[in-house]
Design an enzyme around this catalytic site. Structure first.
Site, PDB file in Angstrom:
ATOM      1  CB  SER A 148      43.442  31.833  45.922  1.00  0.00           C
ATOM      2  OG  SER A 148      44.555  31.387  47.161  1.00  0.00           O
ATOM      3  CE1 TYR A 162      51.269  35.366  43.112  1.00  0.00           C
ATOM      4  CE2 TYR A 162      51.548  33.265  44.319  1.00  0.00           C
ATOM      5  CZ  TYR A 162      50.896  34.059  43.186  1.00  0.00           C
ATOM      6  OH  TYR A 162      50.366  33.711  42.279  1.00  0.00           O
ATOM      7  CE  LYS A 166      47.592  35.059  43.802  1.00  0.00           C
ATOM      8  NZ  LYS A 166      46.545  35.479  43.171  1.00  0.00           N
TER       9      LYS A 166
HETATM   10  N1  LIG Z   1      50.371  30.884  36.213  1.00  0.00           N
HETATM   11  C1  LIG Z   1      50.572  30.076  37.358  1.00  0.00           C
HETATM   12  O1  LIG Z   1      51.111  29.202  37.593  1.00  0.00           O
HETATM   13  C2  LIG Z   1      49.599  30.618  38.633  1.00  0.00           C
HETATM   14  C3  LIG Z   1      49.482  29.894  39.429  1.00  0.00           C
HETATM   15  C4  LIG Z   1      48.869  30.182  40.777  1.00  0.00           C
HETATM   16  C5  LIG Z   1      47.986  31.509  40.794  1.00  0.00           C
HETATM   17  N2  LIG Z   1      48.095  32.155  39.656  1.00  0.00           N
HETATM   18  C6  LIG Z   1      47.198  33.505  39.553  1.00  0.00           C
HETATM   19  O2  LIG Z   1      46.473  33.415  38.560  1.00  0.00           O
HETATM   20  C7  LIG Z   1      46.383  35.012  38.122  1.00  0.00           C
HETATM   21  C8  LIG Z   1      46.617  35.169  36.854  1.00  0.00           C
HETATM   22  O3  LIG Z   1      48.114  34.629  36.447  1.00  0.00           O
HETATM   23  P1  LIG Z   1      48.802  34.432  35.014  1.00  0.00           P
HETATM   24  O4  LIG Z   1      49.603  33.397  35.580  1.00  0.00           O
HETATM   25  O5  LIG Z   1      47.648  34.538  34.089  1.00  0.00           O
HETATM   26  O6  LIG Z   1      49.553  35.791  35.142  1.00  0.00           O
HETATM   27  P2  LIG Z   1      49.801  36.705  33.948  1.00  0.00           P
HETATM   28  O7  LIG Z   1      51.198  37.881  34.347  1.00  0.00           O
HETATM   29  O8  LIG Z   1      49.990  36.228  32.490  1.00  0.00           O
HETATM   30  O9  LIG Z   1      48.531  37.826  33.797  1.00  0.00           O
HETATM   31  C9  LIG Z   1      48.364  38.529  34.746  1.00  0.00           C
HETATM   32  C10 LIG Z   1      47.664  39.783  34.223  1.00  0.00           C
HETATM   33  O10 LIG Z   1      47.598  40.782  35.167  1.00  0.00           O
HETATM   34  C11 LIG Z   1      47.851  42.110  34.847  1.00  0.00           C
HETATM   35  N3  LIG Z   1      47.842  43.087  35.897  1.00  0.00           N
HETATM   36  C12 LIG Z   1      49.117  43.090  37.030  1.00  0.00           C
HETATM   37  N4  LIG Z   1      48.915  44.052  37.727  1.00  0.00           N
HETATM   38  C13 LIG Z   1      47.780  44.578  37.572  1.00  0.00           C
HETATM   39  C14 LIG Z   1      47.099  45.449  37.962  1.00  0.00           C
HETATM   40  N5  LIG Z   1      47.388  46.425  39.079  1.00  0.00           N
HETATM   41  N6  LIG Z   1      45.760  46.064  37.535  1.00  0.00           N
HETATM   42  C15 LIG Z   1      45.206  45.250  36.386  1.00  0.00           C
HETATM   43  N7  LIG Z   1      45.955  44.325  35.876  1.00  0.00           N
HETATM   44  C16 LIG Z   1      47.041  43.874  36.203  1.00  0.00           C
HETATM   45  C17 LIG Z   1      48.901  41.900  34.124  1.00  0.00           C
HETATM   46  O11 LIG Z   1      49.335  43.012  33.316  1.00  0.00           O
HETATM   47  C18 LIG Z   1      48.588  40.493  33.258  1.00  0.00           C
HETATM   48  O12 LIG Z   1      48.066  40.796  32.092  1.00  0.00           O
HETATM   49  C19 LIG Z   1      47.111  35.631  39.157  1.00  0.00           C
HETATM   50  O13 LIG Z   1      46.378  36.374  40.095  1.00  0.00           O
HETATM   51  C20 LIG Z   1      48.009  34.686  39.494  1.00  0.00           C
HETATM   52  O14 LIG Z   1      48.599  34.974  40.918  1.00  0.00           O
HETATM   53  C21 LIG Z   1      48.827  32.034  38.588  1.00  0.00           C
END
Ligand SMILES: NC(=O)c1ccc[n+]([C@@H]2O[C@H](COP(=O)([O-])OP(=O)(O)OC[C@H]3O[C@@H](n4cnc5c(N)ncnc54)[C@H](O)[C@@H]3O)[C@@H](O)[C@H]2O)c1
Length: 254
Positions: A148, A162, A166
């Site tokens: 989330s 988004y 979430k």
């Molecule tokens: N980075 C932040 O600040 C943050 C904050 C809150 C939540 N999140 C959540 O954490 C999770 C990871 O985020 P992150 O920051 O590591 O992002 P990131 O973009 O570095 O990694 C996300 C990965 O998901 C893959 N992906 C996207 N669509 C896809 C699909 N249809 N099927 C399979 N793979 C797919 C992408 O290719 C990527 O490798 C996400 O769900 C994001 O919403 C991140």
């Protein structure tokens, strides 16, 4: 000193393993002797992750393949192949995610159908596709962790798709936790704040500004810090914790 988590010899399925938090989770689990099956939709992300992991020579073994979490059949086949090759399924980490192309631009009255569908399909329906397949194959006493966000806990303007997705992940997590508790399968989600990953940097670039770091710990979180929380939720140290939202945000929401 590296923290030890009790995940040795466990089999864990991870989505979004080609980048950011998902990659950090894969790396930590392999370094602790877990066996990991990870997927990503990005071939480039997968190739880079595979070569770094091979070079590191971690004790755990891994398998990886391209899967789009929006496609239920692809997800079902991936989980079946994981169990066939690695023998079982003890845990799952569903972290594949995207941000809207129109982040910080569109208000609700301007939302375009394509952006809405893209974000809901990956971030919410994708998690459902994964949990549906994983729960069927998971051992009793397994553990599932879903991504989330702090955007799952409050409204964020000009980021409605988004934020809605979430919030939806939290509802999905809580419902599943109430369905599988009799098998002692635990289902939790994580609500990260601002974590330094490619997604977060892309979000900042689209916004044209960085966050002002109004939270308490005046830096971005690191993917490895989230990975530690995920590993803890996977292991027996958290065996009575289910249906929760674990906030990891440096005090953003406090
Ligand atoms: N980075 C932040 O600040 C943050 C904050 C809150 C939540 N999140 C959540 O954490 C999770 C990871 O985020 P992150 O920051 O590591 O992002 P990131 O973009 O570095 O990694 C996300 C990965 O998901 C893959 N992906 C996207 N669509 C896809 C699909 N249809 N099927 C399979 N793979 C797919 C992408 O290719 C990527 O490798 C996400 O769900 C994001 O919403 C991140």
């Amino acid at each position: 000193m590296t923290q030890t988590f009790g995940v040795k010899d466990r089999v864990v399925a991870v989505t979004g393993g080609g980048s950011g938090i998902g990659y950090a989770v894969v790396e930590l689990l392999l370094s602790q002797g877990a066996n990991v099956s990870f997927i990503d939709v990005s071939e480039k992300g997968l190739a880079e992750a595979e070569s770094k992991l091979k070079a590191a020579g971690h004790p755990g073994q891994f398998m990886s393949c391209k899967v789009d979490v929006r496609e239920g059949k692809q997800v079902d086949d991936w989980i079946a192949k994981t169990v066939e090759k690695l023998g079982k399924l003890d845990g799952a980490v569903n972290f594949a995610g995207v941000i809207p192309k129109c982040i910080n631009i569109e208000r609700v009255e301007d939302l375009n159908d394509e952006d809405w569908k893209f974000v809901i399909d990956v971030n919410l329906t994708g998690v459902m596709n994964c949990m549906r397949a994983q729960i069927k194959s998971m051992n009793n006493k397994g553990s599932i962790i879903n991504a989330s966000s702090i955007a799952g806990l409050a409204g964020f303007p000009k980021n409605a798709a988004y934020t809605a997705a979430k919030h939806g992940v939290i509802g999905l997590t809580r419902s599943a936790a109430k369905e599988v508790g009799d098998r002692e399968i635990r289902v939790n989600c994580i609500a990260p704040g601002v974590i330094d990953t490619p997604m977060q940097r892309q979000s900042s670039a689209i916004r044209g500004e960085d966050f002002e770091m109004k939270w308490q710990i005046k830096r971005k979180g690191q993917p490895e810090e989230v990975a530690g929380l995920v590993a803890w939720l996977l292991c027996d140290a958290s065996s009575f914790i289910t249906g929760t939202i674990q906030v990891i945000d440096g005090g953003f929401m406090c």
